[in-house]
Design a protein around this motif. Structure first.
Motif, PDB file in Angstrom:
ATOM      1  N   LYS A  19       2.146  -7.352 -41.640  1.00  0.00           N
ATOM      2  CA  LYS A  19       3.431  -7.112 -42.324  1.00  0.00           C
ATOM      3  C   LYS A  19       3.958  -5.713 -42.059  1.00  0.00           C
ATOM      4  O   LYS A  19       5.007  -5.337 -42.562  1.00  0.00           O
ATOM      5  N   LYS A  20       3.184  -4.907 -41.335  1.00  0.00           N
ATOM      6  CA  LYS A  20       3.523  -3.493 -41.075  1.00  0.00           C
ATOM      7  C   LYS A  20       3.779  -2.755 -42.395  1.00  0.00           C
ATOM      8  O   LYS A  20       4.838  -2.144 -42.591  1.00  0.00           O
ATOM      9  N   ARG A  21       2.790  -2.861 -43.271  1.00  0.00           N
ATOM     10  CA  ARG A  21       2.905  -2.221 -44.574  1.00  0.00           C
ATOM     11  C   ARG A  21       1.677  -1.376 -44.877  1.00  0.00           C
ATOM     12  O   ARG A  21       0.548  -1.772 -44.576  1.00  0.00           O
ATOM     13  N   VAL A  22       1.943  -0.239 -45.545  1.00  0.00           N
ATOM     14  CA  VAL A  22       0.870   0.623 -46.041  1.00  0.00           C
ATOM     15  C   VAL A  22       1.011   0.662 -47.559  1.00  0.00           C
ATOM     16  O   VAL A  22       2.120   0.833 -48.065  1.00  0.00           O
ATOM     17  N   TYR A  23      -0.094   0.471 -48.269  1.00  0.00           N
ATOM     18  CA  TYR A  23      -0.041   0.426 -49.727  1.00  0.00           C
ATOM     19  C   TYR A  23      -0.585   1.708 -50.353  1.00  0.00           C
ATOM     20  O   TYR A  23      -1.602   2.239 -49.908  1.00  0.00           O
ATOM     21  N   THR A  24       0.119   2.184 -51.373  1.00  0.00           N
ATOM     22  CA  THR A  24      -0.384   3.285 -52.205  1.00  0.00           C
ATOM     23  C   THR A  24      -0.340   2.770 -53.646  1.00  0.00           C
ATOM     24  O   THR A  24       0.299   1.729 -53.898  1.00  0.00           O
ATOM     25  N   PRO A  25      -0.953   3.466 -54.605  1.00  0.00           N
ATOM     26  CA  PRO A  25      -0.870   2.979 -55.986  1.00  0.00           C
ATOM     27  C   PRO A  25       0.573   2.951 -56.516  1.00  0.00           C
ATOM     28  O   PRO A  25       0.838   2.351 -57.548  1.00  0.00           O
ATOM     29  N   HIS A  26       1.502   3.595 -55.820  1.00  0.00           N
ATOM     30  CA  HIS A  26       2.892   3.644 -56.297  1.00  0.00           C
ATOM     31  C   HIS A  26       3.787   2.600 -55.643  1.00  0.00           C
ATOM     32  O   HIS A  26       4.972   2.531 -55.950  1.00  0.00           O
ATOM     33  N   GLY A  27       3.277   1.863 -54.710  1.00  0.00           N
ATOM     34  CA  GLY A  27       4.099   0.879 -54.022  1.00  0.00           C
ATOM     35  C   GLY A  27       3.758   0.849 -52.542  1.00  0.00           C
ATOM     36  O   GLY A  27       2.871   1.578 -52.095  1.00  0.00           O
ATOM     37  N   PHE A  28       4.465  -0.006 -51.797  1.00  0.00           N
ATOM     38  CA  PHE A  28       4.160  -0.077 -50.351  1.00  0.00           C
ATOM     39  C   PHE A  28       5.271   0.576 -49.540  1.00  0.00           C
ATOM     40  O   PHE A  28       6.397   0.761 -50.004  1.00  0.00           O
ATOM     41  N   ILE A  29       4.920   0.921 -48.325  1.00  0.00           N
ATOM     42  CA  ILE A  29       5.865   1.548 -47.408  1.00  0.00           C
ATOM     43  C   ILE A  29       5.797   0.781 -46.098  1.00  0.00           C
ATOM     44  O   ILE A  29       4.698   0.515 -45.583  1.00  0.00           O
ATOM     45  N   GLU A  30       6.979   0.433 -45.582  1.00  0.00           N
ATOM     46  CA  GLU A  30       7.001  -0.308 -44.316  1.00  0.00           C
ATOM     47  C   GLU A  30       7.139   0.647 -43.137  1.00  0.00           C
ATOM     48  O   GLU A  30       7.747   1.703 -43.272  1.00  0.00           O
ATOM     49  N   TYR A  31       6.568   0.244 -42.025  1.00  0.00           N
ATOM     50  CA  TYR A  31       6.614   1.123 -40.855  1.00  0.00           C
ATOM     51  C   TYR A  31       6.991   0.356 -39.589  1.00  0.00           C
ATOM     52  O   TYR A  31       6.823  -0.865 -39.532  1.00  0.00           O
TER      53      TYR A  31
END
Ligand SMILES: Cc1cc2nc3c(=O)[nH]c(=O)nc-3n(C[C@H](O)[C@H](O)[C@H](O)COP(=O)(O)OP(=O)(O)OC[C@H]3O[C@@H](n4cnc5c(N)ncnc54)[C@H](O)[C@@H]3O)c2cc1C
Length: 439
Positions: free
Chosen positions: A127-139
Motif C-alpha cells: 500500500k506504500k504506507r508507513v505507520y506511526t502511532p499518530h496515523g499513516f503516511i503514504e509514500y
C-alpha cells in the motif's frame, strides 16, 4: 510483508478488535491505531525517510537540495540527536555533551523537509504506507535508515529476561541515549578490579569503536588513579582494522591498564555472577561494557527486507543493491547506512553520510525521469588513542568498482602514528560533518 494484524500486535493491541464479526466493535486502543492519514496526499512525489541518524538526515537534506519540490518527510523516534562518533572522547570528558547534541528542527526548517518525531510501528509496502502511532503516511519512495539493533538472542536464545537484565546492568552503548550516560557513570564511579569490554563478532557498527573506547576508559582510570584493568575480549585474531596504532597505544600509553585478549569468542555470558566464558579462557569482572552481536534495525525485519543465506536463513542485514542501495525486493525502497550488506563498506557515520548523498541523487534523478550512474561512497574514521595529550590515528578509504567482476575494492590509507595534529583533525572532521547534516 507486515500485516494489519502485526501492526496491531506491535502496538500492543490484541486480535479481539480486528473486526471479524459483521459489526466490529473497536476498543479505545484500536481507535488510536485505526489509522487515518497523517498528512494530506502529496502534490508531487513524496519520499518518506524512516530514521534520522547519519544516513537518514543526509538523504533528507540532499533530496531537498536536489529538488525543492519533492515532498520529503523524515520520521525519527528520538526527540534530539546525540552522536555516537566522539562519544568515546566524551566518556573521558575531552568534550561536553553539547558537542554531541543537535536539534532536528534546524535542518528541517532550513531545507524545507518535514520532521515528524514519532516511532515507525508498521510498514505496508504493497500500500506504500508507513505507520506511526499518530496515523499513516503514504509514500512514492521509502528510505529505511534505522541503524542497528542488538542481537542478545545470540547469547541468551529465548531468555528475554536475561537479555533485559544485561542491557540494563551492562549496557552496550552502541546506540545513543541513556546507555551512553549509564556507561559514563559506570566508568567514572569504577573503583577497583577488571572492567571488561566485549568486541562483537561479525559485522558491527564502527569497527574501531571498542578499541577507542578501551583507550578512553583507561584514560579515566589513569587520571583517577584507579587500580583497575580494562580487558578487551576480541573474537578476532588481531585488532581490526587499524592494528599497530591501537596496539602501540595499549602498550605505551596504557601499559598495565589495557589487556587485549584476541581469539576470545564468547561461549557463555553470565551477567548475574559476572563471568564470561570464551575460547581464550574464562573472565570474571567487576563491571563491564557488554556489547552483543549487531543486526540491521527492526524496521528492516518489519518490512521483510533482510537478506537470506544459501540455506534460507536471515543474515541479519539488508538485501540491497550494493551500488544503488535499492532494496532487491522493491524498487521503491532504498536501504542506507549501517543496515546494508554485500559491500566492503564499514558501518560508520561518515559512510552513512556519504551514502545518503548518493541515494538522494538516485531518487531525485528517478523522480526527474533521468538516468544517474551512481558514484561510490568514501570513509574517514579518526580514533582518539590518548587523552593526555590528546592524540589520534586515522583511516581514510576510497573504493574502486570493477564493472567486469562486479566487485567493490577498498583502497585504505592508514596513519597509525598517533599525533596531536590528528586529534585536532578529529574534532574538525566532527564539526564539519555535523554542519553538513544540521546547519
Ligand atoms: C562508540 C561509537 C563511536 C563511533 N565513532 C564513529 C566515528 O568516529 N566516525 C564514524 O564515522 N562513525 C562512528 N561510529 C558509527 C556511527 O555512529 C554509525 O555508523 C552511524 O550512526 C550509522 O548511521 P545510521 O544512520 O545508519 O544509523 P543511526 O545513526 O543509528 O540512525 C538511525 C536512526 O533511526 C532511528 N530509528 C530506528 N528505528 C526507528 C523507528 N522504528 N522509528 C523511527 N525512528 C527509528 C534511530 O532512533 C536513529 O536515530 C561510532 C559508533 C559508536 C557506537
Amino acid at each position: 510483508m507486515f500485516t494489519r494484524r502485526d501492526l496491531l500486535k506491535s502496538a500492543g493491541i490484541g486480535a479481539i478488535a480486528l473486526g471479524v464479526s459483521s459489526q466490529p466493535v473497536f476498543s479505545a486502543a484500536e481507535k488510536v491505531v485505526k489509522m487515518e492519514a497523517m498528512l494530506p496526499p502529496p502534490k508531487g512525489n513524496r519520499v518518506v525517510i524512516c530514521g534520522g541518524g547519519w544516513a537518514g538526515l543526509t538523504v533528507a537534506k540532499y533530496l531537498k537540495k536536489e529538488n525543492p519540490n519533492i515532498d520529503v518527510v523524515l520520521i525519527e523516534k528520538r526527540p534530539n540527536f546525540i552522536s555516537c562518533p566522539i562519544s568515546n572522547p566524551w566518556l573521558a570528558d575531552l568534550v561536553s555533551l553539547d558537542f554531541l547534541s543537535h536539534d532536528y528542527n534546524q535542518p528541517a526548517a532550513k531545507y524545507g523537509y518535514r520532521f515528524i518525531n514519532a516511532a515507525v510501528i508498521g510498514i505496508e509496502r504493497d500500500k506504500k504506507r508507513v505507520y506511526t502511532p499518530h496515523g499513516f503516511i503514504e509514500y512514492n519512495y521509502l528510505v529505511l535508515a534505522p541503524g542497528i539493533r542488538y542481537n542478545y538472542a545470540a547469547w541468551f536464545k529465548e531468555d528475554k529476561e536475561m537479555a533485559r537484565f544485561t542491557r540494563m546492568n551492562f549496557p552496550a552503548a552502541f546506540i545513543p541515549g541513556s546507555e551512553l550516560l549509564a556507561l559514563k557513570r559506570k566508568v567514572h564511579e569504577f573503583e577497583e578490579g577488571d572492567f571488561i569490554i566485549t568486541v562483537p563478532p561479525g559485522a558491527y557498527r564502527c569497527p574501531p569503536a571498542p578499541y577507542e573506547r578501551a583507550c578512553m576508559v583507561a584514560e579515566v582510570f589513569k587520571r583517577n588513579k584507579v587500580k583497575g584493568r580494562v580487558i578487551v575480549l576480541d573474537p578476532k585474531d588481531d585488532i581490526a582494522p587499524k592494528g599497530p596504532g591501537f596496539r602501540a597505544a595499549f602498550e605505551q600509553v596504557y601499559l598495565g591498564i589495557i589487556e587485549y585478549v584476541p581469539k576470545a569468542s564468547i561461549k557463555e555470558v553470565d551477567p548475574v555472577n559476572k563471568v564470561i566464558k570464551t575460547t581464550a579462557g574464562d573472565f570474571k569482572f567487576v563491571d563491564a561494557n557488554l556489547v552483543p552481536p549487531h543486526q540491521a534495525g527492526a524496521l528492516l525485519w518489519m518490512a521483510d527486507l533482510i537478506a537470506k543465506d544459501k540455506e534460507g536463513k536471515p543474515t541479519g542485514w539488508a538485501d540491497q543493491d550494493p551500488l544503488t542501495f535499492q532494496a532487491k525486493a522493491d524498487p521503491n525502497v532504498f536501504l542506507v547506512g549501517d543496515v546494508i550488506s554485500g559491500t566492503p563498506y564499514p558501518k560508520s557515520g561518515h559512510m552513512g553520510n556519504s551514502q545518503g548523498k548518493i541515494v538522494a541523487k538516485i531518487i531525485a534523478s528517478r523522480i526527474a525521469g533521468k538516468e544517474y550512474k551512481p558514484t561510490l561512497p568514501d570513509n574517514t574514521c579518526y580514533s582518539m588513542v590518548n587523552g593526555s595529550p590528546q592524540e589520534a590515528i586515522v583511516i581514510n578509504v576510497n573504493y574502486e568498482y570493477n564493472e567486469k567482476e562486479k566487485k567493490i575494492t577498498p583502497k585504505p590509507k592508514v596513519i597509525n602514528e598517533r599525533s596531536e595534529a590528528l586529534a585536532k583533525a578529529t574534532y574538525e572532521w566532527a564539526r564539519a560533518i555535523y554542519r553538513d547534516m544540521f546547519a
